[in-house]
Each structure stands twice: as C-alpha cells, then as structure tokens.
Design an enzyme around this catalytic site. Structure first.
Site, short mmCIF file in Angstrom:
data_model
loop_
_atom_site.label_atom_id
_atom_site.label_comp_id
_atom_site.label_asym_id
_atom_site.label_seq_id
_atom_site.Cartn_x
_atom_site.Cartn_y
_atom_site.Cartn_z
N LEU A 28 -7.30 9.87 -5.44
CA LEU A 28 -6.14 10.00 -4.55
C LEU A 28 -4.87 9.53 -5.21
O LEU A 28 -3.79 10.05 -4.94
CB LEU A 28 -6.37 9.21 -3.26
CG LEU A 28 -7.59 9.61 -2.42
CD1 LEU A 28 -7.71 8.71 -1.22
CD2 LEU A 28 -7.46 11.06 -1.99
N GLY A 29 -4.94 8.49 -6.07
CA GLY A 29 -3.75 7.96 -6.70
C GLY A 29 -4.13 6.83 -7.63
O GLY A 29 -5.26 6.34 -7.62
N GLY A 82 -2.35 3.35 -10.19
CA GLY A 82 -1.25 2.53 -10.64
C GLY A 82 -1.54 2.04 -12.04
O GLY A 82 -2.41 2.55 -12.74
N VAL A 103 -7.35 4.68 -6.86
CA VAL A 103 -7.84 4.86 -5.50
C VAL A 103 -8.57 6.19 -5.43
O VAL A 103 -8.03 7.22 -5.84
CB VAL A 103 -6.68 4.83 -4.48
CG1 VAL A 103 -7.21 5.01 -3.07
CG2 VAL A 103 -5.92 3.53 -4.59
N LYS A 163 -10.47 1.43 -3.53
CA LYS A 163 -9.54 0.96 -4.56
C LYS A 163 -10.32 0.09 -5.54
O LYS A 163 -11.01 -0.85 -5.13
CB LYS A 163 -8.41 0.15 -3.94
CG LYS A 163 -7.44 -0.42 -4.97
CD LYS A 163 -6.44 -1.39 -4.34
CE LYS A 163 -5.43 -0.65 -3.52
NZ LYS A 163 -4.34 -1.54 -3.08
N ASP A 177 6.02 -6.72 0.84
CA ASP A 177 6.27 -5.51 0.06
C ASP A 177 6.34 -4.31 1.00
O ASP A 177 5.68 -3.30 0.79
CB ASP A 177 5.18 -5.31 -0.99
CG ASP A 177 5.59 -4.26 -2.04
OD1 ASP A 177 6.80 -4.01 -2.17
OD2 ASP A 177 4.70 -3.69 -2.68
#
Length: 742
Positions: A104-105, A107, A112, A127, A257
């Site tokens: 999904l994504g 960093g 993830v 994650k 955040d």
C-alpha cells in the site's frame, strides 16, 4: 509530463540543493513540501539515499513511516504502469499469521501491506520495519509506543490496532484496513483539477547546479471550495477529525503529527485518524524518547511550542495542527509557507497567517474566526480542547453563534510591535517628533489667530445680532403659519371624528334595538314554553291517574274472571280485559311521548336562558358604548379631547411581554379579549424586542381575560425578519402581569 513526474523533478532539485549545502533533510521535510505525493517522494528519497550510501536519520523514523490505511497506487512517470518497489517480502508470502497481498505504501524504514489474517479471515493493514541500522533499540521502542498509543483509544474515527509483535526478527503492527484516500490526496487532486500549484524553483540534473531554470509559471491563486456545500463538507471532515483526536486526548495520548497525510477519508465521507508514530502518553512515567532540541513532526503543521522544543506539550498542540489542516482544506494552501525550513520556522513563530477569506471569499466570517482561534500562537487564547473546536465547527454548519471571538486590535498591534520592534520604535519616535512639531506650530498659529479673532469679534457681533433678528422674525412667521395649519387640521379631524361617532352611534342604536327585539321575542318564547311545560305536566298527571284507575279495574276484572264459569260471560270478560290492557299501553306510550317532549322543551329552555344571558351582556355593552358616545361629543372647532390621566390609568393595566427566544422578534399586533367576547386592539409602543433587552410593555384594559400576540421571528441566516405570523395566546388571571413568548 504528468503530475508525478513533475513532482519527482522538483524533489530531485530540492534534494540536490540541500545535499550541496550540506544540510540534507529527512523524509518528513520533503513529504511536507510535496504534500499528496508521499509514496512517490518516499521511493525517490530511498533511492537517492541508497545512491549516496546514506541511511535516513533514525530520529525521523516516525514521520517517515506511511499511514496504515493509505490505499493509493502510483504510476510510472513515463509509461503510466504501476511500479512495484523492492520489499523485504514477496507478495503471497506469510509474515507469521498474515499473508501479504499488496503493498500500500512505504517510507524510509517502513512498508505497509494489505494482508489477510489467516486466523480470523479478515483484511488488515500490516506495517513492518526494515533496514533498522544504527539506533535499532530506540526505533523499536518508538514502534512499540505507536502500537500502544493507537490501542489505547476506541473510537470509530481512530484506526484501531489488532495485533503487534516480532516475526523472524521483523517488527510489525496489524491495523484495521480501511478503503479510501488520505486527506492530502484529496487536496492534491483538487489542486490538479483546478490547475493550480505553488511556485517552485526547478533544477535540471542534466545541467550544472548553478544553472537553475526560472520559477515555473504560476496559475491563478487557488481559492478552494466555492459553494457552501463543499465548504461545509471540508468543515465536517475536520470536525470528525477533531472529535476523534479528543477521544485520543482523553485516553492520555498526544498525537503530535496531525496533518492531511495522517487522516483517511473513507468512501462514505468519514474521517479516520492514523499513524501514532510520534504520539506521546501524558500519563506515562517512562522516560521520554525525545532528546533536548529534537524536533518531531511535519514542519508545516508543527505548533510554535513544538518548534521551541518545549517538553510539556499538551493537547493544544494538536489543536494548532488541526487549524493548519482546516486552513489548507478551505484554501488549498498552507497558512505558513517559505522556501527554506528556517524561514518556515520563523513564519510559524512570528508571523500571522493571511486571512483565509482573502484567499477564498466563500469562507463565512464565523469560520474565519474559528480558524484564527485555532491558530493562536498563545496556547491560552487557543481552543483548549479539540472538542471545543469541533463544537464551534458544528455551530458554523448549523448556523448557530460561535463561542470564539476575533482577536482585539490592541493585541494585534502589540504582536505586530513584538514582531517588528525596530520599525515600531522608529514609528513611535517619528510620531513623537511629529506631535511636538505640530504642538509648536499650533501654539504660534493660535497666537496669530487670536489677534485676528479679536478684530473680527465686533463685526461678528453685529452680524450675529442682525442674523438673530432675522431668524426671530422668520421663526415667528413660521410658527404662525404652522399654528394655522395645525388648527385647520384639527378642525378637519374633529369633523371627521364627529361623523364617525355619529355613524357608530346610529349603528349601535340599531344593534341595541335588534338586541331588545331578540330579548322580547326570547321572553315570549320563554313564557310560552313555561305554559306548554305546565300543560304537559298536568296531562302526565291525568294520564297517570287514568292509568292507575284502569289498572285497578283490570285487576277487578281478572278476579271476576276467575270466579265466572259461563262460557259467554267468560268470553265477554276476556274481551274487556284485552280492551283495558290496550288502553293502559296506549296511556304508557302517550306518557313516554309527553316526557320526551318535556325533556326536550326543558333543554330548549336552558339553551334560551344561556342565549338570553349573552344577549343581556351584549345589550349592556352596547348601552355602555352608546353612553360613552352620547355623553360628550367633541366640538367641531377644538382639538380632540383627551381623557383624564387618572381615569385612563384606572381603566388600564400594564402587561410585560418577555422574549424567550435567542433572536429578536417583531410584535405585529396585540389583541385583548374582554368578557362577553369583545376584542380590543392594543397600542404597541415598540414593535421589536431584541434578544438583549428581552422585554417590552403594553397597556391592556382592566378585566381582560386573554391576549393574542402576533409576531415575526428574526432569521439569522438571511439577516431579516421572516414574514410569517406566529400567534401566542395566553389567558390572563386577576394578578398576572407577564406573558412569555417562547
């Protein structure tokens, strides 16, 4: 060139510039500069960091991990096809009980996946950490703290944690899988649809670093949603986010955040808060992981107290971030912008943001005040809780007055002086010099003018005397003319009133004659009814006597019948008994008819008595009004006579009308009802009752039994009174003096 490719080029330019200056930033900085393209920036940042032989700073781990519910795909800049980044696991492999299905994504140090929990058969967002490198213990501790912070809150607007652990030396967190887009993605797509973006400096890697191309052509300033429904949709999303954060704060956790990239918008339009990588537990006794001077969060959304590295942060720092998110959702630009991180920090700490209404005039004034209150640099003047912010946003949506107040001009002037001390001191000194010079000039000018004034006083006195004389003559002539006009009007009004009174007197005399005739007719009917009733009673008594006689005779015949033996005689006696029985039955029926008629006539008599009583009241009222009209008619040449103050006060009483609404009302009429059904229109001294004064007074006749008040309500939305009559009727007892309008 599509948007993603253009974003990559701009990111490479910024990355090269920072690397050449020796101040390379972390992933969170670049994701904040290119909001809405987190996946593209994360992949490119990882590739460039790998080419440089550097690993991302472990202190920025929390902001480099992508949100757990991001479901967005990226396209290859040249071919438009989906690209798969290198992952620590291949798809369709298992990590413990979770089967990986789709990335999904990612960093700088986290990935993830969409995975399936083979134990429960449900989809989850998984994650995991990778490339821990130096500082692994601190990174794992923060990863564990993220799981604990998210698991402390149970709220539909907070992404829940299902599981957390370490499998084959790789830490993971399993969270709810939510379909949708991040709020940052929504803002980015709106910008793309509008064809707008912020000006940036683009550096081509194919040429020398110093040969930077000029700034890209700027499209018209983005203004955000233009109609109320779109504005209120954005307000509703931020309100839902604020309520979810309030639940997080009540659990003792500060997010630290809050930004559009950490808010998911589901297909049904619900906001879900995620990514607690920087969250801090207010109630924990453990030593904090943050070192003195460390900055955690996304710079563009950080509060002034975060930038000052204050250790005692509370929930109001998240309120500031929500204010920035709300500003960006409604204007498509951030309130604080700069080409460098230091400039951005200075803007957040010292400058006031532009009014959102200057960027987007469609924003209501109350909503602009709410945004300004959320972005107060002093925490005591800011919303104290996220719930307070959410409630004011709800009031904006539902056209209710908000609790926030605009910043006074005195405080704004003080803040401007603190931000610009040199300019403020220079202006203050200049003002003092100008004041002194003006005072000296005025002193000399006064002395020179004094002599001229004395010379002109004599001429002025003569001119004033002549002017006063002329004015007195003109005033006297005007007064005579007005008096004549007033007398003529009074004479005309008296004639008209006299004619009106004569007409009313004639009408009342006709009504009185009609009432007397009705009373006379009613009295004759009453007497006739009394006579009929007396005759009916006598007939009933006679019938009862005849019935008793026939019953006795019938009883004697029955006894004789039992003693007779002859057949002919027996037959004759039976016929006689039958005849007498029929006569008795006929008498019974006649009696029943008479009694029914008697009851009906009795009911009619009572109804006529009620009607007579009303006629008597009406007659008395007509006679009273006729006496008032004939007592003392006005003279034709005099002004209308006024009743004595004592008599007027004796016939009137004061009634207080109380406005219980939260908005002004306008009284249209007050009707007083007197005994006998008479209605009187009451004079209204002041039609409007504001929501501040609340009360007004009217005078009503003594003996009033009830009043009917007709009024209009004020519409806050359209700023006018609604021309729809609202009627309130209330009975008036002997001592009541107040009517509440609610």
């Amino acid at each position: 060139m599509d948007v993603n490719e253009h974003t990559v080029i701009e990111f490479r330019a910024a990355y090269a510039k920072d690397r050449a200056a020796g101040c390379l930033q972390g992933l969170d900085h670049y994701q904040a500069l290119f909001s809405g393209c987190d996946d593209v920036i994360a992949r490119e940042f990882e590739r460039l960091a790998g080419d440089d032989g550097e690993a991302p700073d472990d202190d920025l781990l929390a902001t480099s991990l992508m949100g757990a519910t991001v479901r967005e795909t990226t396209a290859d800049a040249s071919t438009g096809r989906r690209t798969e980044s290198t992952s620590p696991y291949r798809l369709d492999e298992n990590l413990g009980p979770y089967q990986l299905e789709e990335e999904l994504g990612r960093g700088g140090q986290g990935v993830v996946y969409r995975a399936t929990d083979t134990r429960m058969g449900r989809a989850v967002a998984l994650k995991i950490l990778r490339h821990l490198g130096p500082g692994a213990e601190q990174i794992l501790e923060r990863f564990k703290r993220e799981a604990q912070a998210a698991a402390k809150t149970e709220h539909p607007g907070v992404c829940p944690v299902y599981d957390a652990g370490i499998e084959d030396g790789i830490p993971y967190i399993a969270m709810r899988y939510v379909e949708g887009r991040t709020l940052a993605k929504c803002i980015s797509e709106t910008l793309q649809d509008a064809g707008t973006r912020e000006d940036t400096m683009v550096v081509d890697f194919e040429v020398h670093e110093e040969q930077a191309s000029p700034p890209a052509t700027s499209s018209p300033t983005p203004t955000g949603p233009q109609n109320r429904s779109d504005v209120m949709q954005a307000v509703l999303l931020v309100e839902q986010t604020a309520r979810a954060l309030h639940a997080v704060h009540e659990a003792g956790v500060i997010h630290r955040d809050v930004k559009p990239g950490n808010v998911m918008v589901t297909p049904s339009g619900e906001a879900v808060v995620m990514d607690f990588g920087l969250a801090r537990d207010e109630r924990s006794d453990l030593e904090t992981l943050t070192r003195t001077g460390d900055l955690f969060g996304t710079p563009a959304y950080m509060s002034p107290e975060q930038l000052r590295s204050q250790k005692e942060l509370d929930r109001r720092t998240d309120v500031w971030s929500l204010g920035v998110v709300l500003y960006e959702c409604l204007t498509l630009v951030r309130p604080f912008r700069s080409t460098s991180r230091e400039g951005l920090y200075q803007a957040i700490l010292t400058k006031e943001p532009d009014s959102p209404r200057r960027v987007n005039p469609s924003i209501p004034k109350d909503l602009a005040v709410v945004i300004a209150s959320a972005l107060e640099k002093e925490t005591d003047r800011r919303y104290q809780t996220s719930l307070d912010l959410a409630e004011d946003l709800r009031r904006v949506r539902e056209y209710e007055p908000i609790l926030a107040k605009p910043t006074p001009r005195r405080i704004r002037l003080t803040r401007w002086s603190q931000r610009n001390p040199g300019l403020a001191a220079a202006l203050g000194g200049l003002l003092l010099v100008l004041s002194a010079g003006l005072g000296t000039s005025l002193l000399f000018l006064g002395q020179s003018l004094k002599e001229q004034t004395e010379k002109q006083k004599a001429l002025a006195a003569l001119s004033d005397l002549k002017a006063d004389t002329d004015a007195a003559l003109d005033a006297y002539a005007e007064a005579l003319e007005k008096e004549q006009v007033r007398n003529e009007r009074a004479e005309t009004a008296n004639r008209t009133r006299l004619q009106t009174l004569e007409s009313e007197k004639t009408e009342l005399q006709k009504k009185l004659a009609a009432a007397n005739a009705l009373l006379k007719e009613s009295e004759e009917l009453r007497r006739a009814t009394e006579t009929d009733l007396e005759v009916s009673r006598k007939r009933i008594a006679a019938i009862e006597e005849e019935r008793d006689r026939l019953r006795k005779e019938l009883e004697g015949l029955r006894k004789s019948l039992s003693a007779v033996s002859g057949s002919e005689k027996l037959e004759r006696l039976k016929q006689e008994v039958t005849r007498l029985s029929r006569q008795v039955q006929s008498l019974e029926r006649t009696k029943a008819d008479l009694q029914e008629r008697l009851s009906k006539e009795e009911s009619d008599r009572k109804a006529r008595e009620v009607t007579n009583a009303r006629l008597v009241e009406l007659k008395n009222e007509l006679e009273r009004r006729l006496m008032q009209l004939t007592a003392k008619p006005p003279d034709a040449g005099s002004a209308p006579a006024k009743p004595p103050a004592s008599k007027k006060a004796a016939n009137l009483r004061t009634l207080q009308l109380v406005n219980r609404f939260s908005h002004p009302i306008r009284i249209r009429s007050v009707v007083a009802r007197l005994p006998g059904g008479t209605e009187t229109q009451v004079t209204i001294p002041g039609g409007d009752i504001s929501s501040a004064s609340r009360t007004t007074q009217v005078s009503i006749p003594r003996g009033t039994t009830s009043v009917a008040i007709t009024f209009w309500r004020f519409d806050w939305r359209n700023r006018r009174f609604l021309r729809r009559n609202v009627v309130v009727t209330q009975r008036i007892s002997g001592k009541s003096t107040t009517v509440e309008l609610r």
